[in-house]
Design an enzyme around this catalytic site. Structure first.
Site, short mmCIF file in Angstrom:
data_model
loop_
_atom_site.label_atom_id
_atom_site.label_comp_id
_atom_site.label_asym_id
_atom_site.label_seq_id
_atom_site.Cartn_x
_atom_site.Cartn_y
_atom_site.Cartn_z
N ASP A 32 1.01 -1.16 -0.20
CA ASP A 32 -0.08 -0.05 -0.29
C ASP A 32 0.87 1.31 -0.16
OD1 ASP A 32 -2.45 -1.41 2.25
OD2 ASP A 32 -2.30 -1.38 -0.01
N ASP A 36 0.51 4.02 -2.56
CA ASP A 36 0.37 5.66 -1.75
C ASP A 36 1.13 6.92 -2.74
OD1 ASP A 36 -1.14 4.59 0.97
OD2 ASP A 36 -1.75 4.54 -0.77
N LYS A 115 -9.25 2.19 10.49
CA LYS A 115 -8.99 1.87 9.24
C LYS A 115 -8.90 0.73 8.98
CE LYS A 115 -7.46 3.75 4.78
NZ LYS A 115 -7.40 2.19 4.37
N ARG A 136 -17.91 -2.64 -3.39
CA ARG A 136 -17.42 -1.92 -3.82
C ARG A 136 -17.21 -1.75 -5.43
NH1 ARG A 136 -13.20 1.71 -1.49
NH2 ARG A 136 -14.32 2.74 -0.07
N CYS A 426 15.29 -3.49 -23.81
CA CYS A 426 16.31 -4.18 -24.91
C CYS A 426 14.90 -3.86 -26.38
CB CYS A 426 15.63 -5.62 -24.85
SG CYS A 426 15.86 -7.02 -26.06
#
Length: 671
Positions: A32, A36, A115, A136, A426
């Site tokens: 994370d 961030d 959290k 979500r 490359c």
């Protein structure tokens, strides 16, 4: 393209990739903290050049698109994410912004919570009975996980008590306590099953099982922290009051919730929680700080992807010291050569870490890193850590410099570094086995040709056995040849062949994206497809003609031009078409014949739309002859400003460009 534009493009591409892995595949590759950091870097660059902000930038959205294995549920109230702060200074700046917007010198009353590090879900109750639940997803549409949520004992199937609203949508986090996580992994090791990297991955993987009976065996739990839909009832006018009401109705709420009447009290809460973090029994990665008053929340409102009245105060990523034993070089799809540090294995946040990405030569130079150095690595709950710094005071005598290869470590081709770029590449193209593997993986990916069941391990074997050299070879595979691969039976092989056949019917935009042209992401591919209409027109376009496409500058135009100028690329495209890859013929729009105020106009959308989605708006505008661009420039004819319009609106006003609101757009769409 300016260097900053290229930085923005690379950052957005990287962030979108990791958002997809995190939110959709539940298989994150980076901590994370690293995500961030990339997001902060993107925000800082966009703040420097707000005219380069695009609608599809990760800073303008909430999450990633849901899978199609589950039914979809559209959130009537979008599930937004939270902005983050990472230190006291940033939190105090946030506190001041809130006070300034409220035009108040009095301290705000904050409600502080944990959290949780799990999976955000929405649960809808009608007349107190659980009727649906969803992830979500992308914030607008999530996956229907109702059957799985019903198996979680902490979540009541029916609320109890008085004054329950007719429709109540609660939001919260499904997570896995550490004891449950350890038992799942212990059982998996004993039976040869999948071992999860951390509790968050285990929770997500458990919740998103197609078979609810598997979910029922996992000790998932849930804490409620917010509300979406509220109809036919009332709730208290403070956030804490609402949490207490949820608890009275039988919904689980964390007992670690505190009201703070000053910034110092918030900081004290943060420090106390950080100190107690190891003893909580479940994973958290910070605290959430919300304005307690609902009236003040409404006054503060929202930005495009997050509320102004709340913030996540993240804990510093956990760090350990170890030694760099060696550095190896990996080759990606576009030939990018990435150095990877091989570390003396060390436990960080409960996970044994032995690798860390070093990004590029500039990163190594900036760190002053040498093989054998003692380094500080940082990890925040996921897989790949980052090297924070070198412990120069403890540098061993026998260290040696890290030398970037002059030839590709896979195919032996020359490597090059374009002036102004951080990446060494490359030059071998498809003769390079590593690039070939990654190019093929990109070609079959969900957002490209979408070949169901064609995973990375299959591609690796196909290339290593020299069954496949170019994307066209994929469509020549037979079930018999596939059956010879590891863990591939006749039925699975036939399913892959069927998926390849199905994938032949695609769209021009998907096909262009699948080709893997440098700097051509989904949005650019869609723009090229819409502008030129046919492959023939695109293949013969000049660099100047390519730059007429909205958001295509000299660098992207040059990459596209060079790609189609390469005979081997044209040959592969010809083979793909010969194998039956096809897409619908373009609908030719004669702008002169369209009676619409949008015909022939270059239009930019900014801010949030309430009457339709941004994609719907783009489609309707394009159907009326408009060219929808992602940034405001002197070429822009019209800007449509929704709620919380920001820098694009300011740029339009500065340039004297006509601006209309959503209501006027809808009126003109119907004109």
């Amino acid at each position: 393209m300016e260097p900053i534009e290229q930085q923005l493009t690379e950052l957005r591409t990287t962030l979108r990739h990791h958002e997809y892995l995190y939110h959709v595949m539940d298989a994150p590759e980076i901590p994370d903290a690293e995500y961030d950091r990339l997001m902060r870097e993107l925000r800082e660059l966009e703040a420097q050049r707000p005219d380069l902000i695009t609608p599809d930038s990760p800073t303008q959205r909430v999450g990633a698109a849901p899978l199609t294995a589950f039914n979809q549920i559209r959130h009537e109230v979008p599930m937004l994410s939270l902005d983050n702060v990472f230190d006291e200074e940033s939190f105090l700046a946030f506190n001041k912004r809130v006070q300034d917007r409220l035009k108040s010198t009095e301290n705000v009353i904050w409600c502080c919570e944990l959290k949780l590090d799990g999976l955000a879900v929405s649960i809808l109750y009608e007349n107190g009975v659980l009727v649906s639940a969803a992830t979500r997803g992308d914030g607008t549409t999530g996956e229907d996980i109702t059957s799985n949520v019903r198996t979680i004992r902490a979540i009541p199937l029916k609320l109890h008590g008085d004054n329950i609203p007719a429709r109540l949508e609660v939001r919260g986090e499904v997570f896995l306590p550490q004891a449950g996580f350890e038992k799942i992994n212990e059982d998996a090791r004993r039976t040869g099953g999948k071992v999860f990297a951390n509790p968050r991955n285990a929770a997500a993987g458990s919740l998103r099982q197609l078979d609810p009976r598997i979910t029922a065996k996992r000790p998932l739990t849930f804490f409620c922290y917010g509300v979406g839909i509220l109809e036919g009832g009332e709730l208290p006018d403070t956030h804490l009051g609402r949490l207490l009401q949820f608890k009275a109705w039988g919904l689980p709420v964390s007992d670690r919730v505190t009201l703070c009447d000053s910034p110092q009290a918030v900081l004290d809460f943060y420090r106390n929680v950080e100190k107690d973090r190891p003893t909580l029994g479940f994973d958290i990665d910070g605290v959430v700080i919300k304005v307690n008053s609902l009236a003040l929340q409404e006054q503060l409102g929202f930005v495009a992807r997050a509320p102004r009245w709340a913030v996540a105060f993240k804990f510093p990523a956990q760090e350990q010291m170890t030694f760099v034993r060696d550095v190896e070089f990996q080759v990606g799809r576009t030939g990018a050569i990435t150095p990877v540090a091989r570390l003396e294995p060390v436990q960080v946040a409960g996970v044994l870490v032995s690798n860390a990405t070093l990004h590029n030569a500039d990163e190594i130079e900036q760190l002053g890193l040498r093989i054998g150095d003692k380094v500080v690595i940082r990890r925040a709950g996921d897989v790949i850590p980052q090297v924070v710094n070198v412990v120069l005071s403890e540098r061993p005598e026998e260290t040696r410099p890290i030398v970037f290869p002059t030839h590709c470590p896979v195919c032996g081709s020359d490597v090059e570094r374009v002036e102004g770029e951080a990446v060494t590449r490359c030059t071998g193209g498809l003769i390079c086995g590593a690039q070939r593997k990654e190019s093929l993986k990109h070609f079959v990916s969900r957002r490209a040709m979408d070949v169901d069941g064609m995973g990375d391990k299959i591609i690796d074997q196909l290339v290593e056995r020299e069954y496949v050299h170019t994307p066209a070879d994929l469509f020549r595979l037979t079930a018999g040849k596939l059956t010879g691969l590891d863990r591939m039976g006749p039925k699975s092989a036939q399913n892959v062949v069927n998926a390849l056949e199905k994938a032949k019917a695609t769209t021009f935009a998907r096909f262009l994206y699948a080709l893997g042209i440098r700097e051509v992401g989904e949005a650019t591919a869609a723009g090229l497809a819409a502008y030129f209409g046919t492959l023939e027109a695109l293949q013969t376009a000049t660099i100047d003609e390519l730059q007429k496409v909205p958001d295509v500058g000299i660098v992207v135009a040059t990459h596209v031009f060079n790609f189609f100028a390469e005979e081997s690329n044209r040959d592969v495209i010809g083979q793909l078409l010969a194998e039956g890859v096809h897409w619908p013929a373009p609908v030719v729009i004669n702008v002169q014949e369209i009676d619409s105020p949008f015909a022939g106009k270059t239009v930019v959308l900014t801010g949030s739309l309430s009457q339709m989605s941004r994609d719907d708006a783009k489609a309707r505008l394009a159907a009326l002859g408009a060219k929808v661009a992602g940034s405001v420039s002197k070429k822009t004819d019209l800007v449509i400003a929704g709620e919380a319009a920001g820098s694009k609106l300011a740029k339009a006003q500065e340039l004297g460009i006509t601006v209309i609101d959503e209501a006027e757009m809808i009126r003109l769409l119907g004109a």
